[in-house]
Motif scaffolding. Structure first.
Motif, mmCIF file in Angstrom:
data_model
loop_
_atom_site.group_PDB
_atom_site.id
_atom_site.type_symbol
_atom_site.label_atom_id
_atom_site.label_comp_id
_atom_site.label_asym_id
_atom_site.label_seq_id
_atom_site.Cartn_x
_atom_site.Cartn_y
_atom_site.Cartn_z
ATOM 1 N N TRP A 206 27.993 -10.114 -57.384
ATOM 2 C CA TRP A 206 29.109 -10.625 -56.583
ATOM 3 C C TRP A 206 30.157 -9.523 -56.546
ATOM 4 O O TRP A 206 30.753 -9.145 -57.750
ATOM 5 N N THR A 207 30.607 -9.152 -55.433
ATOM 6 C CA THR A 207 31.847 -8.247 -55.381
ATOM 7 C C THR A 207 32.974 -8.502 -54.507
ATOM 8 O O THR A 207 33.860 -8.024 -54.345
ATOM 9 N N LEU A 209 36.347 -11.041 -54.176
ATOM 10 C CA LEU A 209 37.413 -11.201 -54.763
ATOM 11 C C LEU A 209 37.545 -12.732 -55.820
ATOM 12 O O LEU A 209 36.714 -13.479 -55.328
ATOM 13 N N GLU A 213 42.215 -13.445 -58.227
ATOM 14 C CA GLU A 213 42.797 -12.470 -57.507
ATOM 15 C C GLU A 213 43.420 -12.652 -56.309
ATOM 16 O O GLU A 213 44.132 -11.932 -55.815
ATOM 17 N N ARG A 216 46.513 -13.308 -57.528
ATOM 18 C CA ARG A 216 47.510 -12.074 -58.004
ATOM 19 C C ARG A 216 47.925 -11.078 -56.927
ATOM 20 O O ARG A 216 49.000 -10.581 -56.955
ATOM 21 N N PHE A 221 48.765 -9.866 -49.091
ATOM 22 C CA PHE A 221 48.120 -10.497 -47.910
ATOM 23 C C PHE A 221 49.356 -10.612 -46.726
ATOM 24 O O PHE A 221 49.031 -10.451 -45.647
ATOM 25 N N SER B 8 41.096 -10.289 -46.918
ATOM 26 C CA SER B 8 40.767 -10.055 -48.401
ATOM 27 C C SER B 8 39.797 -9.235 -48.543
ATOM 28 O O SER B 8 39.739 -8.463 -49.759
ATOM 29 N N ILE B 11 41.152 -5.673 -49.701
ATOM 30 C CA ILE B 11 41.675 -5.565 -51.148
ATOM 31 C C ILE B 11 40.524 -5.381 -52.231
ATOM 32 O O ILE B 11 39.645 -5.893 -51.882
ATOM 33 N N LEU B 12 40.626 -4.645 -53.242
ATOM 34 C CA LEU B 12 39.710 -4.385 -54.307
ATOM 35 C C LEU B 12 39.853 -5.245 -55.175
ATOM 36 O O LEU B 12 41.054 -5.235 -56.003
ATOM 37 N N GLY B 13 38.850 -5.886 -55.623
ATOM 38 C CA GLY B 13 38.857 -6.737 -56.872
ATOM 39 C C GLY B 13 37.903 -6.265 -58.027
ATOM 40 O O GLY B 13 37.702 -5.115 -57.832
ATOM 41 N N MET B 14 38.347 -6.661 -59.162
ATOM 42 C CA MET B 14 37.729 -6.319 -60.536
ATOM 43 C C MET B 14 36.255 -6.186 -60.109
ATOM 44 O O MET B 14 35.638 -5.281 -60.589
ATOM 45 N N ASN B 15 35.590 -7.106 -59.530
ATOM 46 C CA ASN B 15 34.012 -7.457 -59.443
ATOM 47 C C ASN B 15 33.574 -6.049 -58.721
ATOM 48 O O ASN B 15 32.799 -5.287 -59.244
ATOM 49 N N SER B 16 34.172 -5.810 -57.471
ATOM 50 C CA SER B 16 33.758 -4.767 -56.668
ATOM 51 C C SER B 16 34.086 -3.467 -57.461
ATOM 52 O O SER B 16 33.074 -2.451 -57.274
ATOM 53 N N ASN B 18 34.173 -2.637 -60.299
ATOM 54 C CA ASN B 18 33.257 -2.329 -61.545
ATOM 55 C C ASN B 18 31.810 -2.021 -60.930
ATOM 56 O O ASN B 18 30.990 -1.086 -61.162
ATOM 57 N N LEU B 19 31.404 -2.903 -59.984
ATOM 58 C CA LEU B 19 30.229 -2.619 -59.698
ATOM 59 C C LEU B 19 29.777 -1.474 -58.404
ATOM 60 O O LEU B 19 28.788 -0.874 -58.510
ATOM 61 N N GLU B 20 30.815 -1.509 -57.719
ATOM 62 C CA GLU B 20 30.680 -0.609 -56.278
ATOM 63 C C GLU B 20 31.165 0.662 -56.546
ATOM 64 O O GLU B 20 30.972 1.698 -56.015
ATOM 65 N N LEU B 274 44.349 -2.040 -60.640
ATOM 66 C CA LEU B 274 44.185 -2.393 -59.367
ATOM 67 C C LEU B 274 45.571 -2.849 -59.065
ATOM 68 O O LEU B 274 45.911 -3.144 -57.848
#
Lengths: 224, 464
Positions: A206-207, A209, A213, A216, A221, B8, B11-16, B18-20, B274
């Motif tokens: 899962w990538t 947000l 977040e 956050r 936005f 959205s 925006i770069l989130g934590m999951n992305s 780390n993974l990407e 981030l």
């Protein structure tokens, strides 16, 4: 499919086999609940963004709650241990001790005061509190080290937030793990716990947000 | 709602992250290098990238016991080798007067050898290290604060985080230590993060701590936007080169500017945070997507791409944010004559001058011939007028028409006594009343200079 008379529920042949081998029913259910609670914690972390103290701590606190007689005692012990931990850090600060001895003193204080809490509970005729077995208490005492480590690393506020998150996840975990329909389902179809594997694979890829977040980055936005 | 989700994706989130980005582009070896400050210092130095100079290191309790404390200079920074988030860093600014074993910190508290020992023991025991494993402590030279940053930062050195991906600088942020961050340039602890325009190195928007958008330094009227970071191109070059050298595909380079040595790399970060997105009020993922397919061969090209894609529009933004207009060092302006005609000339913007001044001939063109000629008739020189008091001066000038004031000007040509007149000036579509002095500028290129007094509503871009 077998019928378990003592609890009045249907169980699968495999569970029946385990029971015949002498494994207690509660233990079987607890073990089978483990992957479900773990998946729940993973979901909270990856999708909602509620981090808590990793996966192990909320998991084991959930089980500590399950093992205390009623969740209110579990929460009472949890909260008092954290409070004592906070006060002790404040007291020990001027001594400027090295990390390990400091945590050792903290644990000593927590242990003594926990004992005091149990005695106090007994005095109030809250025998349920005194009757809590030692292992869930020990488990929760180990929380102190986690708490202190985060407190030093990221400060009081962050440690408190993570603690509350841990408490939150553990309470939800407690209600899920003690929910009757789920116990019945697992007893009847234990293989459902394997469904957590594809679910976790999805979570692991899962990538998007996290819900936290969106909060956050809310200011951004407005400008995108 | 749909629009919200579309946004959205910028925006770069934590999951992305780390993974990407971290997983595929920051390999284990490179990560280990970034987490090891001494090793990365060594490698950066070998590749001629400037870093704060290492004084000495202490890697065991035994070394600590035998350490010669007198070998330490008056000021230094003590750091854990594998620390993170600026934790465990102790900086002293000098020795206490008359003492050989006591140093002074930025908050004026004292640090004795005993304090240093306890701190180093904690470092050695892994108290500040990433995974709590035993660590090494090292001393390095203390960086000196740039004068420019002095009013903006509290007891510490601001640093500049530059995110580099695929040889392209994608986003940057200036971090200012504050009182609430206790002099640390760490947003989580309450420092201020300023977004930076990639092309010009000028600050744009600001965030205090985790989420508060601000315009001014707290409790002051000091504008946070429009700070021009010196050595900007050098800083970008340093960040891009350090990515190349370290092998970190997705790098957060922390660069500080030392008063003496200029930009130095203080840390390489394999897991950049981030919050930089909040400081810039822009999404990282959108930017990363833009450059992920590009083949970039040289570092210079990478810098150009970053500047072109992620810089620009600063001027309008700046004007919007600060309410000030951006002008160059030479500006076409219009002056309004006594007969209400507009005369267009080129003026030199001179922040070294207090007042604005115009050429005598220009003053005549503007309809002030009489003022000029009457003043010249008096044939005043500075030595003579010096002796008069203000009453006597007033008396002397009372017959000159349109004279607003007189002024003594000390310039490279010597000291002159000049008449002043009031006129209107139109610069960058803004009409402002100005009082200008009149002097013969016929041998100079520009018939007018505009001084500080009349520049309050403008920001000056020297490259314009």
């Amino acid at each position: 499919m077998y019928y378990l008379h003592s609890l009045g529920i249907f169980i699968s042949p495999s569970i029946h086999f385990f029971l015949q081998e002498g494994v207690p029913f509660d233990t079987i259910i607890l073990i089978l609940m483990l992957p479900i609670i773990a998946t729940l914690i993973a979901f909270f972390g990856q999708v909602l963004g509620i981090k808590a103290f990793g996966i192990y701590t909320p998991l084991i606190v959930t089980f500590a709650f399950l093992a205390t007689n009623g969740i209110k005692y579990g929460i009472t012990i949890f909260v008092s241990i954290i409070l004592i931990g906070m006060v002790m850090r404040f007291i020990l600060k001027p001594f400027r001790l090295l990390y390990l001895p400091r945590v050792a003193i903290m644990l000593t204080a927590v242990a003594i005061l926990t004992l005091g809490l149990l005695v106090f509970g007994g005095g109030l005729r809250r025998t349920g509190l005194a009757a809590v077995s030692i292992f869930p208490i020990l488990i929760m005492i180990t929380l102190v080290e986690k708490f202190v480590a985060v407190q030093i690393e990221k400060g009081n506020k962050a440690a408190l937030i993570l603690t509350l998150e841990t408490l939150f996840i553990s309470i939800i975990g407690f209600f899920i793990a003690s929910s009757e329909p789920l116990i019945k389902l697992i007893a009847l179809r234990p293989w459902v716990i394997l469904l957590t594997i594809p679910l976790n694979i999805l979570l692991g890829k899962w990538t998007g947000l996290r819900v936290s977040e969106y909060f956050r980055f809310r200011e951004i936005f407005k400008y995108l | 709602m749909l629009d919200f989700f579309k946004k959205s994706r910028q925006i770069l989130g934590m999951n992305s992250r780390n993974l990407e980005f971290i997983r595929p582009f920051n390999l284990k070896r490179a990560k280990r290098l970034a987490d090891d400050k001494l090793k990365s210092k060594k490698i950066l130095q070998k590749n001629n990238l400037s870093v704060p100079k290492l004084i000495t290191k202490i890697s065991s309790h035994k070394e600590l016991d035998n350490f010669d404390w007198q070998s330490l200079p008056n000021s230094f920074a003590l750091k854990p080798n594998r620390g993170f988030g600026g934790e465990g860093i102790l900086v002293v600014y000098g020795k206490k007067k008359g003492r050989d074993d006591t140093w002074v910190k930025a908050n004026r508290s004292l640090v004795t050898i005993e304090d240093l020992k306890i701190h180093i023991r904690n470092i050695l025991d892994g108290f500040f290290s990433l995974s709590g494993t035993p660590d090494i402590a090292f001393f390095e030279e203390r960086l000196q604060l740039l004068k420019l940053f002095k009013p903006y930062s509290y007891r510490g050195i601001p640093d500049i985080r530059v995110l580099v991906f695929n040889k392209v600088p994608i986003m940057a942020m200036l971090r200012l230590p504050t009182k609430s961050s206790n002099g640390k340039a760490n947003l989580q602890q309450g420092a201020i993060g300023l977004g930076i325009d990639m092309a010009t190195g000028t600050t744009t928007t600001a965030v205090l701590g985790k989420n508060k958008i601000i315009d001014y330094v707290p409790k002051t009227r000091m504008l946070l936007s429009g700070i021009k970071i010196p050595y900007w191109k050098d800083i970008l070059a340093l960040a891009i080169k350090s990515q190349d050298v370290s092998g970190l595909g997705f790098l957060g380079a922390d660069i500080a500017i030392d008063k003496v040595h200029g930009p130095v790399i203080i840390e390489l970060n394999a897991r950049p945070g981030l919050s930089i997105q909040i400081a810039n009020l822009a999404g990282l993922k959108g930017r990363l997507k833009k450059i992920s397919g590009l083949k970039i061969k040289t570092l210079a090209r990478g810098m150009r791409v970053g500047i072109d894609l992620f810089g620009g529009e600063i001027e309008e933004e700046l004007e919007e944010v600060s309410g000030k207009k951006v002008i160059g060092t030479i500006e076409k302006v219009k002056l309004i004559s006594k007969e209400k005609n507009e005369i267009e000339i080129s003026a030199k913007i001179d922040t070294g001058a207090g007042f604005s001044s115009i050429d005598t001939n220009l003053a005549k063109q503007l309809g002030f011939e009489k003022t000029v000629s009457e003043y010249e008739k008096l044939n005043i020189d500075y030595e003579k007028i010096k002796k008069l008091n203000s009453e006597e001066r007033k008396e002397l000038f009372k017959n000159i028409p349109d004279l607003a004031d007189t002024i003594i000007v000390h310039s490279s040509h010597g000291t002159t006594y000049r008449p002043m007149i009031k006129i209107y000036l139109i610069m960058d579509n803004t009409k402002i009343p100005v009082t200008v002095s009149i002097i013969d500028r016929s041998n100079l290129k520009m018939p007018m200079i505009i001084g500080k007094r009349n520049l309050q509503r403008f920001l000056i871009d020297v490259t314009k």
